[in-house]
Design a protein around this motif. Structure first.
Motif, PDB file in Angstrom:
ATOM      1  N   VAL A  80       0.852  -1.251  -0.019  1.00 52.78           N
ATOM      2  CA  VAL A  80      -0.005   0.031   0.099  1.00 52.78           C
ATOM      3  C   VAL A  80       0.903   1.164   0.100  1.00 52.78           C
ATOM      4  N   THR A  81       0.606   2.183  -0.757  1.00 51.60           N
ATOM      5  CA  THR A  81       1.225   3.428  -0.947  1.00 51.60           C
ATOM      6  C   THR A  81       0.172   4.747  -0.898  1.00 51.60           C
ATOM      7  N   ILE A  82       0.388   5.380  -0.205  1.00 52.10           N
ATOM      8  CA  ILE A  82      -0.490   6.735  -0.077  1.00 52.10           C
ATOM      9  C   ILE A  82       0.115   8.017  -0.518  1.00 52.10           C
ATOM     10  N   VAL A  83      -0.383   8.639  -1.745  1.00 50.76           N
ATOM     11  CA  VAL A  83       0.349   9.624  -2.402  1.00 50.76           C
ATOM     12  C   VAL A  83      -0.687  10.981  -2.319  1.00 50.76           C
ATOM     13  N   PRO A  84      -0.260  12.005  -2.246  1.00 53.39           N
ATOM     14  CA  PRO A  84      -0.964  13.221  -2.568  1.00 53.39           C
ATOM     15  C   PRO A  84      -1.608  13.291  -3.907  1.00 53.39           C
ATOM     16  N   SER A  85      -2.939  13.491  -4.015  1.00 55.05           N
ATOM     17  CA  SER A  85      -3.562  13.747  -5.149  1.00 55.05           C
ATOM     18  C   SER A  85      -3.118  15.239  -5.678  1.00 55.05           C
TER      19      SER A  85
END
Length: 765
Positions: free
Chosen positions: A232-237
């Motif tokens: 899982v990777t969370i990146v800014p939109s």
């Protein structure tokens, strides 16, 4: 806290539960207690410390194909984070452990790898950074199965991390190898959320086999090891500034077409003024185009026309040999114009039609004999009817897609709509604003085309009021009703495509294609009207035909998946319709469709093909119709054999192929008749071919597919490729709008070279 177990079929599962006070490296200290037999549904209490532990043993049997899981609830009176209570569940094929109080693992912008199983769901905490308003949660896995669910939930207790309740809170997606969820800060007042991962005990929701207890066959995925490695990777939109840039790009790109049109109109105005000052060119007498005594086919002797009619002295000569002798048509706005009836406003009309329209070599003067005002009013009905159709069609469509979007927002079920989740940028209540914005080109260019047609219409009206001989007796008769209808259809295609992309799925794909059918049909009608203005189909029959096509498209959505009877009936209708239309075209509308048509058809086949093999009277038309029927029969056979699931696209392919075939035939015959292609139509033809080729390249970059399950569709998702905001399908929208606009300009300008050629010198084909 909780854990679940999915035991192997027929196996005796022994679950041992340890509870021990753990302190760093001393977690295993003390003698191991003997297991105490325990029963399900009872609450057990006890005290543990660093040297004392409690062990409970549970046993149960599972049947093959049965989905069973154990839920363990624990709590502790201790709130000491330094000395948590450690719980361990040892199963026959796995070990699960957790501690109380639970310390949440937080997610950052870096990739994080972990393993989950049906008995061990995973969830993580994420807090929004100060300068980030939205993020994209990207989840990938190397394995398709087992099927999993990714859920984003608010910080509430309890956390819904079971197969049967993970859908109760937040938003969620099923997943095989890839998933992506866009999360906005405004949706979470606490500016933080849980990301929950649940492994489903069966794979039916992701396209796997149905459990044997449901399907009755061997379950191919049941015996798989039900653990899944995930990353899982969370990146800014994208930021708000990117939204503004994308909007400016979309509108400025198409406003440049307006600028180009103004420049072309200005250049044309300058050229007209120069010609007016220098004196208008003399009209061509047909030399270099086609002389009245020289037919299209040079091998046919002069005077072989059916009925021995001479163009210079009969029909053509009677109308246009002397422009001064022809009655002048009044303004189109004359309210006293006689309403069109089923009869021509000419004497001896039936005999004239049968003689003139069955001549071997027809000229435009033969098929433009009706009063221009009546014919013009006939074609204006196309415009007014399509506006009525658009309103009545679009309003319920808009209401339906708003309902779809509301259901998605309220339930959080992102499996309803087939977006490209790696490039779906929300705005307000819309989940994928970029897919809607990219359809602005259809509306802008459709409106521009209406303005171009209006300009031509105004100039033509002025010339008619001035009794200009070139307008009255030369060139292709100008009827703009179909062009107006095409412009409205292009605008409505943008509206309905945007509606479809509010929530794209199998049931509403017909919205995206309905006006494409109409665009293709109107273009074919316009091509035919150009050289057959008196005998083109009426607006009522044309739109009734489109209604039948749309009804068939709806039936195809419902029955076209696997029902062979539907494809048999549709193929028969397709072939018969092709034959009937071919007959009408070949005989210029003089072949009556009634109960006696079969007897007449048999007689023609017997006399012309069996009794004596004769050359077709209209060779060019015959070649076109034979090729067209072969193409349509091939489509019918293909549909009957392969039964494609995307029935709407299948019908659209039929329309487009027939349109391209007819356009190619028209251009070939035009060049064969020694007519010219002026620079503007030549540019439009080249631009149409180039832009369509580029558009189709992006169209076939499949980013989602509602022919598969939502989880399988997400495997095709790709990141944005333009401005970090638009994906391949958005570029298809941009380019297809431009390609349709250039295609319309081809039809509008294709015969401009004939404006100084007498109509009795313009061949019909």
């Amino acid at each position: 806290m909780a854990g679940g177990a999915a035991p192997a079929p027929g196996a005796l599962l022994s679950a041992l539960l340890w509870a021990a006070a753990a302190a760093a490296a001393a977690a295993a200290a003390g003698p191991e207690g003997s297991p105490a037999p325990s029963a399900f549904g009872r609450v057990y209490r006890g005290n543990v410390n660093i040297s004392a532990e409690r062990v409970y043993a549970f046993a149960y049997r599972s049947q093959p194909g049965q989905v069973d899981a154990v839920r363990v609830y624990v709590n502790s009176s201790s709130e000491n984070l330094q000395y948590p209570v450690l719980f361990v569940v040892r199963q026959q094929k796995g070990v699960l452990s957790w501690q109380v109080p639970l310390i949440f693992r937080g997610l950052t912008n870096k990739a994080f790898n972990f393993t989950a199983s049906p008995s061990q769901p995973q969830y993580f905490l994420y807090r929004f950074p100060q300068d980030v308003d939205s993020v994209i949660i990207k989840v990938v896995s190397d394995a398709v199965y087992p099927c999993s669910v990714v859920s984003v939930q608010d910080i509430v207790c309890p956390v819904y991390d079971l197969d049967h309740n993970v859908e109760f809170n937040g938003v969620y997606q099923t997943m095989t190898k890839q998933a992506a969820i866009t999360v906005q800060r405004k949706d979470f007042p606490g500016e933080q959320f849980f990301v929950v991962f649940v492994i489903k005990p069966e794979d039916y929701a992701c396209g796997g086999s149905v459990p044997s207890s449901v399907h009755g066959n061997v379950n191919r995925t049941w015996n798989l090891q039900r653990t899944k490695n995930l990353q899982v990777t969370i990146v800014p939109s994208v930021k708000k500034s990117v939204y503004v840039q994308a909007m400016f790009f979309s509108f400025l790109s198409f406003l440049s077409f307006y600028l180009g049109s103004v420049v072309v109109a200005f250049v044309h105005y300058i050229r007209v003024q120069r010609k007016a000052s220098a004196g208008r060119l003399c009209p061509e007498d047909g030399s270099g185009i086609m002389t009245s005594s020289q037919p299209i086919t040079a091998s046919t002797p002069e005077g072989s026309s059916y009925g021995a009619i001479d163009e210079s002295s009969s029909s053509g000569g009677r109308q246009f040999s002397s422009p001064e002798g022809r009655p002048r048509a009044g303004s189109d706005t004359d309210s006293s114009v006689e309403e069109e009836s089923d009869f021509d406003t000419m004497p001896e009309i039936e005999s004239d039609k049968n003689i003139i329209r069955t001549k071997v070599f027809l000229y435009l003067s033969d098929l433009s004999r009706k009063d221009r005002r009546i014919v013009s009013k006939k074609y204006k009905i196309y415009f007014w009817n399509i506006i009525t159709i658009a309103v009545f069609y679009a309003l319920p469509v808009i209401q339906l897609v708003i309902t779809y979007q509301t259901v998605v927002n309220v339930t959080g079920n992102q499996d309803i709509c087939y977006y490209n989740f790696l490039c779906a940028h929300p705005l307000g209540v819309l989940s994928a604003f970029n897919n809607i914005l990219s359809n602005a080109g259809h509306m802008l260019l459709g409106f521009l085309f209406l303005l171009i047609v209006l300009r031509r219409d105004i100039l033509h009206r002025r010339a008619m009021e001035m009794k200009d001989v070139y307008t009255l007796d030369y060139g292709i008769p100008k009827h703009f009703g179909l062009f107006y209808a095409m412009g409205i259809a292009l605008m409505m295609e943008g509206v309905l495509s945007a509606c479809y992309h509010v929530c794209p799925n199998y049931s509403n794909f017909q919205f995206d294609t309905s006006f494409m059918y109409m665009i293709a049909g109107l273009c074919m009608l316009k091509l035919y009207q150009t050289r057959h203005p008196d005998i083109n189909a009426s607006a009522y029959s044309a739109y009734a035909s489109f209604a039948v096509v749309i009804c068939l498209a709806v039936l195809g959505v419902v029955f076209g998946k696997n029902d062979i009877w539907f494809w048999v009936i549709f193929s028969i209708i397709h072939v018969l319709a092709s034959l009937a239309l071919s007959t009408q075209i070949y005989y210029m509308g003089r072949f009556k469709i009634d109960l006696g048509m079969f007897r007449r058809a048999v007689m023609v086949l017997y006399t012309d093909c069996i009794q004596r093999c004769s050359r077709p009277m209209y060779m060019d038309r015959m070649v076109l119709l034979i090729v067209g029927n072969l193409v349509n029969w091939s489509f019918a056979i293909f549909g009957l054999v392969y039964r494609p699931r995307d029935f709407a696209s299948y019908i659209l392919g039929i329309f487009i192929c027939n349109l391209l075939l007819y356009l190619a035939f028209y251009i070939i015959m035009k060049l064969r008749s020694s007519e010219k292609l002026l620079p503007i139509p030549m540019f439009c033809i080249v631009a149409t071919a180039v832009v369509w080729a580029a558009a189709l390249y992006f169209f076939f970059q499949t980013l989602s597919s509602w022919e598969e399950t939502p989880a399988e569709s997400r495997e095709k998702n790709r990141p944005c490729i333009l401005l970090g905001f638009f994906d391949d399908h958005d570029i298809w929208h941009f380019l297809s709008a431009a390609a349709l606009f250039f295609s319309f300009l081809v039809l509008l300008t294709l015969d401009d070279d004939l404006d100084v050629v007498r109509r009795d010198k313009i061949p019909v084909f």
